[in-house]
Design a protein around this motif. Structure first.
Motif, PDB file in Angstrom:
ATOM      1  N   HIS A   1       0.751  -1.097  -0.018  1.00 18.25           N
ATOM      2  CA  HIS A   1      -0.009   0.150  -0.188  1.00 18.25           C
ATOM      3  C   HIS A   1       1.052   1.150   0.066  1.00 18.25           C
ATOM      4  O   HIS A   1       1.771   1.356   0.834  1.00 18.25           O
TER       5      HIS A   1
ATOM      6  N   HIS B   1      -3.248  -5.394  12.787  1.00 15.24           N
ATOM      7  CA  HIS B   1      -4.132  -4.297  13.028  1.00 15.24           C
ATOM      8  C   HIS B   1      -4.595  -4.135  14.440  1.00 15.24           C
ATOM      9  O   HIS B   1      -4.877  -5.117  15.362  1.00 15.24           O
TER      10      HIS B   1
ATOM     11  N   ARG C   1     -10.030  -0.755   9.860  1.00 18.57           N
ATOM     12  CA  ARG C   1      -8.929  -0.169   9.186  1.00 18.57           C
ATOM     13  C   ARG C   1      -8.471   1.181   9.153  1.00 18.57           C
ATOM     14  O   ARG C   1      -7.399   1.488   8.461  1.00 18.57           O
ATOM     15  N   MET C   2      -9.207   2.210   9.711  1.00 16.88           N
ATOM     16  CA  MET C   2      -8.832   3.430  10.204  1.00 16.88           C
ATOM     17  C   MET C   2      -7.824   3.522  11.425  1.00 16.88           C
ATOM     18  O   MET C   2      -7.224   4.489  11.671  1.00 16.88           O
TER      19      MET C   2
ATOM     20  N   SER D   1      -1.722   0.314  13.226  1.00 12.21           N
ATOM     21  CA  SER D   1      -1.221  -0.956  12.950  1.00 12.21           C
ATOM     22  C   SER D   1       0.091  -1.260  13.495  1.00 12.21           C
ATOM     23  O   SER D   1       0.926  -0.502  14.068  1.00 12.21           O
TER      24      SER D   1
END
Length: 239
Positions: free
Chosen positions: A108, A155, A165-166, A169
């Motif tokens: 990413h 995560h 996902r926000m 991590s």
């Protein structure tokens, strides 16, 4: 004819630094097929600018300038290799990467991954996966079965008011020391560290640290026994 081919094959094994003995039962057809296939893979590597390396058909490489492959290593058919990372991808000598294996470092654009290092004389089974965002280091003489996966990132999910996902991590990395046997379908999670001379049972899910000479298994993986204790039981008492 069979004896002649066996002598040629044995000489080639010595040339590339292999130390195992060939089975005298191998038929001539098997030896010829293997020699021809290896020659084709060697020529394919030369056409891609890789010297003394064997590359199978359908192999894809990203960031090739950051991928270093040691002498006489093999990249199996249809593998995907990613060199885009701070430390890139480094394979030692005589490393074998099984067919259809995927090595990903940076998946990413939000974060540049660290990289993957595999020591000499180690082998990875077919259909394995390396997610090396937080870095993966594998020692020498490590053998792995098929469908082994590494996930060097995870995560955080402490909060419930925003999507996972926000959230943050982790990228602690994964380390496997020298002379470890990993069974098929083992999963290594972020932060895992397996000490040298250990055995990881098939299907285990590994996180945390395990000392050298461990026998590990289960979901989640636990220390089942120490190989040192087993070795001491098998020793013959001195007189």
């Amino acid at each position: 004819m069979d004896a002649f081919l066996h002598r040629i094959f044995a000489a080639l094994l010595r040339l590339v630094g292999k130390t195992y003995a060939m089975s005298p039962e191998l038929p001539a057809g098997y030896l010829v097929n293997t020699l021809v296939r290896r020659l084709v893979w060697l020529l394919r590597a030369l056409l891609r600018g890789r010297y003394k390396v064997f590359i199978g058909p359908g192999v894809k490489m990203r960031g090739g300038s950051r991928i270093r492959i040691g002498r006489f290593s093999t990249i199996g058919a249809h593998c995907q290799l990613d060199g885009y990372g701070r430390e890139g991808l480094l394979l030692g000598e005589r490393v074998n990467i099984g067919d259809y294996t995927i090595i990903g470092i940076t998946n990413h654009p939000s974060q540049l991954g660290k990289g993957l290092k595999i020591g000499s004389d180690s082998g990875v089974g077919q259909y394995s996966y390396f997610g090396a965002l937080g870095g993966i280091e594998i020692g020498s003489n490590v053998i792995m079965g098929q469908y082994v996966s590494f996930h060097a990132a995870s995560h955080v999910f402490d909060r419930t008011d925003i999507p996972i996902r926000m959230q943050a991590s982790t990228d602690l990395g994964i380390r496997i020391d020298d002379d470890v046997w990993v069974g098929s379908k083992v999963t290594f999670l972020d932060g895992a560290h397996v000490g040298a001379h250990s055995v990881v049972a098939a299907g285990a899910v590994v996180r945390g640290t395990f000392p050298p000479y461990s026998v590990i298994g289960g979901v989640p993986a636990k220390l089942l026994k120490s190989r040192l204790n087993e070795a001491s039981l098998n020793e013959t008492p001195s007189t």
